[in-house]
Design a protein around this motif. Sequence first.
Motif, mmCIF file in Angstrom:
data_model
loop_
_atom_site.group_PDB
_atom_site.id
_atom_site.type_symbol
_atom_site.label_atom_id
_atom_site.label_comp_id
_atom_site.label_asym_id
_atom_site.label_seq_id
_atom_site.Cartn_x
_atom_site.Cartn_y
_atom_site.Cartn_z
ATOM 1 N N UNK A 1 7.617 3.064 8.030
ATOM 2 C CA UNK A 1 7.017 4.064 6.848
ATOM 3 C C UNK A 1 6.389 5.054 7.251
ATOM 4 N N UNK A 2 6.168 5.415 8.484
ATOM 5 C CA UNK A 2 5.563 6.470 9.058
ATOM 6 C C UNK A 2 6.022 7.847 8.668
ATOM 7 N N UNK A 3 5.326 8.967 8.683
ATOM 8 C CA UNK A 3 5.787 10.113 8.319
ATOM 9 C C UNK A 3 7.106 10.445 9.172
ATOM 10 N N UNK A 4 7.879 11.356 8.616
ATOM 11 C CA UNK A 4 9.194 11.778 9.357
ATOM 12 C C UNK A 4 8.777 12.256 11.099
ATOM 13 N N UNK A 5 9.359 11.556 11.893
ATOM 14 C CA UNK A 5 9.196 12.088 13.202
ATOM 15 C C UNK A 5 9.584 13.518 13.737
ATOM 16 N N UNK A 6 10.407 14.284 12.704
ATOM 17 C CA UNK A 6 10.721 15.590 13.032
ATOM 18 C C UNK A 6 9.993 16.569 12.215
ATOM 19 N N UNK A 7 8.915 16.031 11.634
ATOM 20 C CA UNK A 7 8.096 17.115 10.678
ATOM 21 C C UNK A 7 7.299 17.874 12.005
ATOM 22 N N UNK A 8 7.152 19.305 11.842
ATOM 23 C CA UNK A 8 6.686 19.943 12.849
ATOM 24 C C UNK A 8 5.030 19.743 12.583
ATOM 25 N N UNK B 1 0.747 -1.128 0.013
ATOM 26 C CA UNK B 1 0.204 -0.061 -0.115
ATOM 27 C C UNK B 1 1.075 1.179 -0.060
ATOM 28 N N UNK B 2 1.999 1.236 0.288
ATOM 29 C CA UNK B 2 3.103 2.353 0.283
ATOM 30 C C UNK B 2 3.200 2.810 -1.176
ATOM 31 N N UNK B 3 3.635 4.265 -1.321
ATOM 32 C CA UNK B 3 3.737 4.934 -2.432
ATOM 33 C C UNK B 3 5.202 4.679 -3.146
ATOM 34 N N UNK B 4 6.046 4.432 -2.355
ATOM 35 C CA UNK B 4 7.429 4.037 -2.764
ATOM 36 C C UNK B 4 7.923 5.196 -3.670
ATOM 37 N N UNK B 5 8.211 6.378 -3.227
ATOM 38 C CA UNK B 5 8.799 7.296 -3.872
ATOM 39 C C UNK B 5 10.378 7.269 -4.239
ATOM 40 N N UNK B 6 10.940 6.308 -3.569
ATOM 41 C CA UNK B 6 12.296 6.125 -3.735
ATOM 42 C C UNK B 6 12.644 4.841 -4.539
ATOM 43 N N UNK B 7 11.149 4.313 -4.911
ATOM 44 C CA UNK B 7 11.408 3.065 -5.782
ATOM 45 C C UNK B 7 12.067 1.947 -5.302
ATOM 46 N N UNK B 8 12.639 1.163 -5.966
ATOM 47 C CA UNK B 8 13.127 -0.106 -5.560
ATOM 48 C C UNK B 8 14.350 0.243 -4.636
ATOM 49 N N UNK B 9 14.940 1.108 -4.898
ATOM 50 C CA UNK B 9 16.157 1.508 -4.228
ATOM 51 C C UNK B 9 15.631 1.707 -2.604
ATOM 52 N N UNK B 10 14.598 2.174 -2.625
ATOM 53 C CA UNK B 10 14.289 2.624 -1.222
ATOM 54 C C UNK B 10 13.706 1.202 -0.676
ATOM 55 N N UNK B 11 13.075 0.446 -1.267
ATOM 56 C CA UNK B 11 12.495 -0.904 -0.833
ATOM 57 C C UNK B 11 14.039 -1.653 -0.295
ATOM 58 N N UNK B 12 14.909 -1.703 -0.951
ATOM 59 C CA UNK B 12 16.105 -2.569 -0.816
ATOM 60 C C UNK B 12 16.889 -1.815 0.541
#
Length: 207
Positions: free
Chosen positions: A111-118, A76-87
């Motif tokens: 896969x959660x949103x960045x914990x540092x996001x305000x 269900x994840x969108x994988x913006x970094x494609x296969x490299x992100x999965x690897x």
Amino acid sequence: MRIIAATNKDLRQLINQGLFREDLYFRLNVVPIRLPPLRERSEDIGDLVRHFFTLAEKEGLPAKQIESAALDRLRRYRWPGNIRELENLIRRLAALYPQDVITASVIEAELAQPVLAPAPEEKAGDEGLTASVEKHLASYFSGFGDTLPPPGLYHRILREVEYPLISAALAATRGNQIKAAELLGVNRNTLRKKIRDLDVQVIRSSR
């Protein structure tokens, strides 16, 4: 001799921007093959996950399995970094998590949103970076109540900070990796590896 070339960029757009040679494009563009991004072929994720876990095990990392619910979350994840992100994710799971079976809760945390996001209502103002990070981490930990976040928090935070830091350095140096490496105080080869591993977009300015 045969040449096989691959890119994740729109070469026609780069040609229009003067960032890619048109004659080279026509030399390479003989039999184009479009490989759909990972988000368009989620049925491949299960096989890819098992493949990357096998590679990680051959490199000396612990053997891992993954439960079906965790695979469903990956699909269900969108994988913006494609296969490299999965690897990179699979290698991180093999290296950082002690359990033999990766669960859906672990994948959700990764896969959660960045914990540092305000938070939307917050404004940084004149607050220093250290104070801002401490505030957001305190909020992040409080979200788990009496429990602790999943293991691997250190590397998750570094990953979330590295991408915008490297992007900002490249933007400030107009895509010049030598100058960006000097600005960051890292070796050029280290920066190139980070750009590749994090899939940082490098756009060179014509100015």
